[in-house]
Scaffold this motif. Sequence first.
Motif, mmCIF file in Angstrom:
data_model
loop_
_atom_site.group_PDB
_atom_site.id
_atom_site.type_symbol
_atom_site.label_atom_id
_atom_site.label_comp_id
_atom_site.label_asym_id
_atom_site.label_seq_id
_atom_site.Cartn_x
_atom_site.Cartn_y
_atom_site.Cartn_z
ATOM 1 N N GLY A 59 -9.169 -8.753 -1.208
ATOM 2 C CA GLY A 59 -8.552 -8.973 -2.666
ATOM 3 C C GLY A 59 -7.635 -7.781 -2.930
ATOM 4 N N SER A 60 -8.346 -6.821 -3.371
ATOM 5 C CA SER A 60 -7.725 -5.523 -3.627
ATOM 6 C C SER A 60 -8.525 -4.417 -3.257
ATOM 7 N N THR A 61 -8.123 -3.416 -2.767
ATOM 8 C CA THR A 61 -8.713 -1.994 -2.391
ATOM 9 C C THR A 61 -9.444 -1.501 -3.426
ATOM 10 N N ASN A 62 -8.374 -1.539 -4.592
ATOM 11 C CA ASN A 62 -8.831 -1.015 -5.752
ATOM 12 C C ASN A 62 -10.346 -1.611 -6.453
ATOM 13 N N GLU A 63 -10.162 -2.858 -6.431
ATOM 14 C CA GLU A 63 -11.263 -3.624 -6.805
ATOM 15 C C GLU A 63 -12.573 -3.454 -6.024
ATOM 16 N N GLU B 195 -4.387 -5.768 4.850
ATOM 17 C CA GLU B 195 -3.702 -6.696 4.090
ATOM 18 C C GLU B 195 -4.421 -6.954 2.794
ATOM 19 N N GLN B 196 -3.763 -7.322 1.785
ATOM 20 C CA GLN B 196 -4.564 -7.596 0.340
ATOM 21 C C GLN B 196 -4.006 -8.946 -0.211
ATOM 22 N N THR B 197 -4.840 -9.626 -0.542
ATOM 23 C CA THR B 197 -4.611 -11.157 -1.089
ATOM 24 C C THR B 197 -4.281 -11.041 -2.405
ATOM 25 N N GLY C 247 -3.525 -7.856 -4.452
ATOM 26 C CA GLY C 247 -3.057 -6.523 -4.914
ATOM 27 C C GLY C 247 -2.449 -6.397 -6.176
ATOM 28 N N THR C 248 -2.805 -5.525 -6.887
ATOM 29 C CA THR C 248 -2.145 -5.327 -8.603
ATOM 30 C C THR C 248 -1.583 -3.944 -8.541
ATOM 31 N N GLY C 249 -0.543 -4.069 -9.308
ATOM 32 C CA GLY C 249 0.243 -2.730 -9.752
ATOM 33 C C GLY C 249 -0.254 -2.426 -11.343
ATOM 34 N N ARG C 250 0.531 -1.420 -11.829
ATOM 35 C CA ARG C 250 -0.082 -1.007 -13.370
ATOM 36 C C ARG C 250 0.070 -2.308 -14.152
ATOM 37 N N LEU C 251 -0.604 -2.259 -15.189
ATOM 38 C CA LEU C 251 -0.283 -3.447 -16.345
ATOM 39 C C LEU C 251 -0.727 -4.917 -15.624
ATOM 40 N N ASP C 252 -1.475 -5.068 -14.768
ATOM 41 C CA ASP C 252 -1.813 -6.127 -13.796
ATOM 42 C C ASP C 252 -0.334 -6.957 -13.262
ATOM 43 N N ARG C 253 0.479 -6.094 -12.902
ATOM 44 C CA ARG C 253 1.380 -6.618 -12.171
ATOM 45 C C ARG C 253 1.077 -6.973 -10.846
ATOM 46 N N GLU C 254 1.930 -7.883 -10.226
ATOM 47 C CA GLU C 254 1.393 -8.131 -8.723
ATOM 48 C C GLU C 254 1.986 -7.061 -7.843
ATOM 49 N N TRP C 255 1.239 -6.703 -6.766
ATOM 50 C CA TRP C 255 1.572 -6.055 -5.595
ATOM 51 C C TRP C 255 1.672 -6.555 -4.543
ATOM 52 N N SER C 256 2.703 -6.742 -3.962
ATOM 53 C CA SER C 256 2.799 -7.694 -2.457
ATOM 54 C C SER C 256 2.191 -6.744 -1.371
ATOM 55 N N SER C 257 1.267 -7.245 -0.757
ATOM 56 C CA SER C 257 0.609 -6.263 0.334
ATOM 57 C C SER C 257 0.126 -7.241 1.702
ATOM 58 N N ALA D 108 14.957 2.603 -3.595
ATOM 59 C CA ALA D 108 14.087 1.438 -3.201
ATOM 60 C C ALA D 108 12.740 1.774 -3.077
ATOM 61 N N LYS D 109 11.893 1.012 -3.839
ATOM 62 C CA LYS D 109 10.532 1.473 -3.957
ATOM 63 C C LYS D 109 9.667 1.169 -2.447
ATOM 64 N N LEU D 110 9.151 2.326 -2.044
ATOM 65 C CA LEU D 110 8.381 2.730 -0.862
ATOM 66 C C LEU D 110 6.801 2.538 -0.853
ATOM 67 N N VAL E 236 1.423 1.795 0.292
ATOM 68 C CA VAL E 236 2.530 2.033 1.039
ATOM 69 C C VAL E 236 3.100 1.012 2.009
ATOM 70 N N ASN E 237 4.458 0.701 1.832
ATOM 71 C CA ASN E 237 4.925 -0.413 2.681
ATOM 72 C C ASN E 237 5.413 0.477 3.984
ATOM 73 N N ALA E 238 4.391 0.375 4.850
ATOM 74 C CA ALA E 238 4.415 1.068 6.254
ATOM 75 C C ALA E 238 5.108 0.160 7.131
HETATM 76 C C1 BT5 Z 1 2.551 0.362 -8.664
HETATM 77 O O1 BT5 Z 1 2.455 -0.474 -10.033
HETATM 78 O O2 BT5 Z 1 3.566 0.873 -8.277
HETATM 79 C C2 BT5 Z 1 1.123 0.725 -8.280
HETATM 80 C C3 BT5 Z 1 0.761 0.081 -6.745
HETATM 81 C C4 BT5 Z 1 -0.521 0.249 -6.289
HETATM 82 C C5 BT5 Z 1 -0.894 -0.527 -5.147
HETATM 83 C C6 BT5 Z 1 -1.902 -0.193 -4.395
HETATM 84 S S1 BT5 Z 1 -2.334 -0.764 -2.913
HETATM 85 C C7 BT5 Z 1 -3.748 -0.321 -2.758
HETATM 86 C C8 BT5 Z 1 -4.606 -0.386 -4.190
HETATM 87 N N1 BT5 Z 1 -4.972 -1.859 -4.427
HETATM 88 C C9 BT5 Z 1 -4.391 -2.274 -5.407
HETATM 89 O O3 BT5 Z 1 -4.667 -3.789 -5.724
HETATM 90 N N2 BT5 Z 1 -3.444 -1.826 -5.910
HETATM 91 C C10 BT5 Z 1 -3.353 -0.385 -5.020
HETATM 92 P P1 BT5 Z 1 3.816 -0.703 -10.775
HETATM 93 O O4 BT5 Z 1 4.455 0.594 -11.010
HETATM 94 O O5 BT5 Z 1 3.306 -1.213 -11.959
HETATM 95 O O6 BT5 Z 1 4.888 -1.676 -9.881
HETATM 96 C C11 BT5 Z 1 4.668 -2.889 -9.719
HETATM 97 C C12 BT5 Z 1 6.047 -3.330 -9.379
HETATM 98 O O7 BT5 Z 1 6.561 -3.292 -8.122
HETATM 99 C C13 BT5 Z 1 5.990 -5.094 -9.266
HETATM 100 O O8 BT5 Z 1 6.104 -5.625 -10.616
HETATM 101 C C14 BT5 Z 1 7.125 -5.299 -8.490
HETATM 102 O O9 BT5 Z 1 8.324 -5.453 -9.236
HETATM 103 C C15 BT5 Z 1 7.211 -4.046 -7.400
HETATM 104 N N3 BT5 Z 1 6.444 -4.591 -6.123
HETATM 105 C C16 BT5 Z 1 5.503 -5.331 -5.904
HETATM 106 N N4 BT5 Z 1 5.014 -5.059 -4.699
HETATM 107 C C17 BT5 Z 1 5.847 -4.094 -4.279
HETATM 108 C C18 BT5 Z 1 5.800 -3.507 -2.857
HETATM 109 N N5 BT5 Z 1 4.959 -3.780 -2.018
HETATM 110 N N6 BT5 Z 1 6.774 -2.684 -2.853
HETATM 111 C C19 BT5 Z 1 7.500 -1.970 -3.643
HETATM 112 N N7 BT5 Z 1 7.680 -2.741 -4.829
HETATM 113 C C20 BT5 Z 1 6.697 -3.733 -5.182
#
Ligand code: BT5
Length: 325
Positions: A84-88, A107-109, A111-121, A195-197, A220-222
Amino acid sequence: MNDTRRAVLRALADDAATGPELADDLGVSRNAVWKHVEALRESGFEISSGDDGYALDAVPEYGGPAVEFGLDAPFSVEYHDAVGSTNERARELAAEGAVDVAVLADEQTGGTGRLDREWSSPSGGVWLSLVLRPDLPPAHVPALTLAAAVAVTDAAREAGVPAEIKWPNDVLVPAESGGTHGDDAAEGVPERGGAKLAGVLTEMEGEADRVSWVVVGVGVNANVPASALPADATSVAEQVGQVERRAFVQRVLERFDALRSDPEAAVAAWRDRSATLGQRVRVETATGELVGDAVDVAFPGALVVETDDGRERVHAGDCEHLRPV
Ligand code: BT5
């Protein structure tokens, strides 16, 4: 990886050895050596048996044992093809008392970013979370986020990608390096700075004066095609082609390990790699918006912004680059 198994691997990395030699050196039975060799073969190590005994012929391309092999940092690696998420998962391990574990997934099914945003993984990325128990007051933990951003930037640069850091945690490829979609400026869309890497998500638990655990999540988008990512994202594959993920992750772990013991140095290294300093910025914080010139990052990670009303320190927020000062 089990300590004896690691020792078998280390011995074979130096030279071929027979079962009885290994058993003697490691103080275990021949049967135990055989079992460890079999287990290593199952995790993808190619180990042949010839006249000189066992010989290590090839290391698997990726996975937990592959990343641990030859790693010069004290992390054990828990690898998942998908999670689901490596952080979890790292938070679960932290709650169980783990320390210096790196949770890694292809692969993460969820993944989350800050403030509960989605992180494509999608499959092919580097999705990595570190379970840490630093001897730090909670207020200094942001320096670990900066250290992780520096570690990723350095690994990306070694792979040939001209990465820079946007405060606080975004690793970007600047627009002039092909980092943004070219028409944005012409259409008057605000310049995001590239562009965000990669991104970093740090979570922690602790009391007022002591951290209990910290999870530093790095995405990291590798080896991911840009078409599998949000529009303003890029990948190592898009920039320079496929990267050897095993070496990339090792570099991130080793660099992070060197920086974590010296948070001041991590902040200094961050400054050197910053795309934000010297930019006119707009920062959205929980309490409002701030516009001004980004002049410094102060320990442990606050952005110092020169506004019309004077200097302000911002501890958390989303930052947009408007133009160079
Ligand atoms: C971040 O949040 O940049 C933190 C991302 C952390 C991801 C890692 S992966 C391993 C670990 N496990 C997790 O579940 N999370 C961590 P933030 O600054 O809030 O940026 C999120 C925003 O970036 C989203 O709202 C999208 O606009 C954009 N985004 C989503 N997926 C992306 C991706 N793969 N590459 C670049 N931008 C992305």
